[in-house]
Design a protein around this motif. Structure first.
Motif, PDB file in Angstrom:
ATOM      1  N   ASN A 114       0.799  -1.230   0.000  1.00 49.82           N
ATOM      2  CA  ASN A 114       0.000   0.000   0.000  1.00 49.82           C
ATOM      3  C   ASN A 114       0.827   1.274   0.000  1.00 49.82           C
ATOM      4  O   ASN A 114       0.270   2.379   0.127  1.00 49.82           O
TER       5      ASN A 114
ATOM      6  N   ASP B 130       2.478   2.938  -2.358  1.00 50.81           N
ATOM      7  CA  ASP B 130       2.178   3.874  -3.451  1.00 50.81           C
ATOM      8  C   ASP B 130       0.876   4.627  -3.198  1.00 50.81           C
ATOM      9  O   ASP B 130       0.771   5.827  -3.470  1.00 50.81           O
ATOM     10  N   GLN B 131      -0.108   3.935  -2.669  1.00 48.62           N
ATOM     11  CA  GLN B 131      -1.397   4.561  -2.367  1.00 48.62           C
ATOM     12  C   GLN B 131      -1.236   5.645  -1.301  1.00 48.62           C
ATOM     13  O   GLN B 131      -1.800   6.735  -1.424  1.00 48.62           O
ATOM     14  N   VAL B 132      -0.467   5.376  -0.265  1.00 48.62           N
ATOM     15  CA  VAL B 132      -0.261   6.369   0.798  1.00 48.62           C
ATOM     16  C   VAL B 132       0.568   7.540   0.278  1.00 48.62           C
ATOM     17  O   VAL B 132       0.286   8.695   0.606  1.00 48.62           O
TER      18      VAL B 132
ATOM     19  N   ARG C 209       0.552   8.728  -2.791  1.00 49.29           N
ATOM     20  CA  ARG C 209      -0.387   9.545  -3.575  1.00 49.29           C
ATOM     21  C   ARG C 209      -1.316  10.338  -2.661  1.00 49.29           C
ATOM     22  O   ARG C 209      -1.617  11.498  -2.928  1.00 49.29           O
ATOM     23  N   TYR C 210      -1.776   9.721  -1.586  1.00 47.19           N
ATOM     24  CA  TYR C 210      -2.648  10.388  -0.624  1.00 47.19           C
ATOM     25  C   TYR C 210      -1.943  11.600  -0.013  1.00 47.19           C
ATOM     26  O   TYR C 210      -2.521  12.690   0.082  1.00 47.19           O
TER      27      TYR C 210
END
Length: 155
Positions: free
Chosen positions: A113, A115-117, A119-120
């Protein structure tokens, strides 16, 4: 013992990714937008000085998000103390009347996760056009299953 390449100490192996969030005292907007890159860079330097790896740092005028790798020899509370105390002192030298809130939120992040964090954190400015920091903070606590008393969540 000094850390070895890859985040190991001796025969200890870890990859502890932490999403750390804390705000300015009373969520005052004391981190001016033009000054944010300087503060984010300073926080990266604090991480490096204490063998943490900053993967992403961002935020807004009243809070910061830090995605970092926490080395096995450093307790989370000590890492937060280093980050908040050193950056608060530095910010106080740059502008008067700066301080961080007393507490923080920290959540573990799986490698899948990251990459998702990232981007967030990178989208904080756009994100906060829709939702306040207070709402975001409570939503993150709920998402991660953290029980809290709404009366005391912000001290």
């Amino acid at each position: 013992m000094e850390p070895r390449r890859g985040g190991t100490v001796g025969h200890t192996f870890s990859r502890n990714h932490i999403h750390l969030i804390f705000s300015t005292t009373n969520r005052h907007k004391t981190i001016a937008k033009p000054f944010q890159p300087k503060l984010w860079s300073y926080l990266v330097g604090i991480c490096k000085n204490h063998d943490m790896i900053a993967l992403e740092i961002g935020g807004t005028e009243n809070h910061v998000h830090i995605l970092l790798h926490l080395p096995p020899k450093l307790a989370l509370a000590k890492a937060v103390l280093f980050l908040k105390s050193n950056s608060s002192r530095w910010m106080g030298e740059q502008q008067k009347d700066f301080s961080w809130q007393e507490g923080y939120a920290a959540f573990s992040v799986s490698s899948s996760n990251l990459d998702q964090v990232v981007r967030y954190i990178q989208s904080q400015e756009a994100h906060h056009r829709k939702i306040s920091f207070d709402e975001e903070f409570r939503a993150l606590l709920r998402k991660h299953g953290v029980e809290y008393d709404p009366k005391y969540v912000f001290g």
